[in-house]
Write a protein that holds these residues in place. Structure first.
Motif, PDB file in Angstrom:
ATOM      1  N   THR A  66      -3.672   2.171  -7.844  1.00 30.22           N
ATOM      2  CA  THR A  66      -2.504   1.334  -7.152  1.00 30.22           C
ATOM      3  C   THR A  66      -1.835   2.455  -6.696  1.00 30.22           C
ATOM      4  N   LYS A  69      -3.148   4.147  -3.473  1.00 35.77           N
ATOM      5  CA  LYS A  69      -2.822   3.032  -2.331  1.00 35.77           C
ATOM      6  C   LYS A  69      -1.416   3.061  -1.964  1.00 35.77           C
ATOM      7  N   MET A  87       3.097  -4.060   2.069  1.00 30.79           N
ATOM      8  CA  MET A  87       2.310  -3.743   1.196  1.00 30.79           C
ATOM      9  C   MET A  87       2.913  -2.860   0.003  1.00 30.79           C
ATOM     10  N   LEU A  91       2.409  -3.434  -3.908  1.00 35.13           N
ATOM     11  CA  LEU A  91       1.735  -2.447  -4.632  1.00 35.13           C
ATOM     12  C   LEU A  91       2.742  -1.834  -5.746  1.00 35.13           C
ATOM     13  N   GLN A  94       2.470  -4.229  -8.307  1.00 35.41           N
ATOM     14  CA  GLN A  94       1.337  -4.211  -8.934  1.00 35.41           C
ATOM     15  C   GLN A  94       1.102  -2.915 -10.073  1.00 35.41           C
ATOM     16  N   VAL A 206     -10.796   0.973   0.042  1.00 37.27           N
ATOM     17  CA  VAL A 206      -9.998   0.030  -0.866  1.00 37.27           C
ATOM     18  C   VAL A 206      -8.821  -0.213  -0.265  1.00 37.27           C
ATOM     19  N   LEU A 207      -7.921   0.344   0.533  1.00 37.31           N
ATOM     20  CA  LEU A 207      -6.539   0.116   1.280  1.00 37.31           C
ATOM     21  C   LEU A 207      -7.100  -1.073   2.206  1.00 37.31           C
ATOM     22  N   SER A 209      -9.431  -3.208   2.485  1.00 35.10           N
ATOM     23  CA  SER A 209      -9.446  -4.342   1.626  1.00 35.10           C
ATOM     24  C   SER A 209      -8.334  -5.103   1.230  1.00 35.10           C
ATOM     25  N   GLU A 210      -7.298  -4.179   0.626  1.00 35.45           N
ATOM     26  CA  GLU A 210      -6.074  -4.611   0.348  1.00 35.45           C
ATOM     27  C   GLU A 210      -5.309  -5.307   1.313  1.00 35.45           C
ATOM     28  N   ARG A 213      -6.657  -8.621   2.602  1.00 33.26           N
ATOM     29  CA  ARG A 213      -6.449  -9.618   1.543  1.00 33.26           C
ATOM     30  C   ARG A 213      -4.944 -10.253   1.373  1.00 33.26           C
ATOM     31  N   ASN A 214      -4.328  -9.465   1.820  1.00 33.07           N
ATOM     32  CA  ASN A 214      -2.649  -9.955   1.970  1.00 33.07           C
ATOM     33  C   ASN A 214      -2.187  -9.791   3.291  1.00 33.07           C
TER      34      ASN A 214
END
Length: 276
Positions: A66, A69, A87, A91, A94, A206-207, A209-210, A213-214
């Motif tokens: 996290t 990201k 984001m 984050l 999170q 990963v970023l 995909s994040e 997703r949002n």
């Protein structure tokens, strides 16, 4: 194992990115060495080490991901960018949750048991000396596994495949670093650079995909621009990695050759090392 306790004390002072990373690296080195030593000198202590560190190691991994990201979002977007703002808020929340989980895991980390394991495992860890043929064979097996993962990643080109290669290369690196210091002195530059490239590629995957997703509440055009920028940056990393691992000077070939003529390895200039 002593370093784990030192870094555990340091991480409580703010839980900053570097402190979290240092503690997780210390834990990973212990866990990687336990995996290796359990193969050459089996015993229940290695499983106890893995079990004692598992919860904290994984909690720190989530927090670290996290934090990375968040840093990437700030690097890729301007302060007024709506996607960066959106984001960053997500984050930030999170990271707070991940930090609470990591704090609980650290509170539950049994220091007394860890020190007890340290004393018990010292003699078992020294059963075979550094540079032993036992460790050479183990490292070669790790190298072959990582090389196979590299071939799979080149064929599939998927984020999952490159992530598996990242893990495989990390296992090889820590095995060499821990048990074959003469080789590590020679190979460390290439090992670190390849691991850094794979790490950066993983962070971008990963970023991406994040963001996807949002992205429901964001302008599709802005999201598409971000994905394009991420893909562009990822392509640059991929090209450097491909160039580094191609041809007769590929580290894969140099590392494998080092197990055939490795006794003559010595530190020197990059050209001298490649010739060796």
């Amino acid at each position: 194992m002593d370093r784990v306790l030192d870094r555990a004390d340091m991480v409580r002072h703010g839980w900053n990115v570097d402190a979290v990373h240092d503690l997780r690296v210390a834990l990973r080195r212990c866990r990687t060495m336990a995996d290796a030593l359990s193969e050459v000198n089996p015993g229940p202590g290695w499983r106890k080490l893995k079990r004692a560190s598992r919860e904290l190691f994984h909690a720190l991994g989530n927090l670290r991901d996290t934090q990375v990201k968040r840093a990437r979002i700030k690097k890729l977007g301007s302060p007024g960018d709506p996607l960066r703002k959106h984001m960053s808020r997500l984050l930030s929340r999170q990271e707070k949750k991940d930090r609470e989980t990591a704090e609980q895991a650290l509170d539950g980390f049994d220091r007394k048991e860890w020190r007890k394991l340290t004393r018990k495992l010292i003699s078992k860890s020294r059963f075979f000396p550094a540079e032993s043929v036992v460790f050479q064979r183990l490292a070669l097996a790790r190298l072959n596994e990582a090389a196979e993962l590299h071939q799979q990643a080149r064929k599939r080109r998927s984020a999952v495949a490159w992530h598996r290669l990242r893990i495989g290369l990390k296992l090889f690196r820590y095995t060499v670093e821990s048990f074959l210091p003469q080789r590590y002195e020679v190979w460390s530059e290439d090992l670190k650079r390849m691991q850094d490239l794979l790490g950066e590629m993983h962070d971008l995957d990963v970023l991406r995909s994040e963001i996807r997703r949002n992205a429901a509440k964001l302008d599709p055009a802005i999201v598409a621009e971000w994905i394009e920028n991420i893909d562009r940056e990822r392509k640059v990393i991929f090209q450097e990695l491909a160039a580094k691992t191609a041809g007769p000077e590929s580290p894969w070939l140099i590392w494998r050759a080092g197990f055939q003529w490795g006794h003559a390895l010595s530190a020197g200039s990059l050209a001298e090392r490649r010739t060796a």
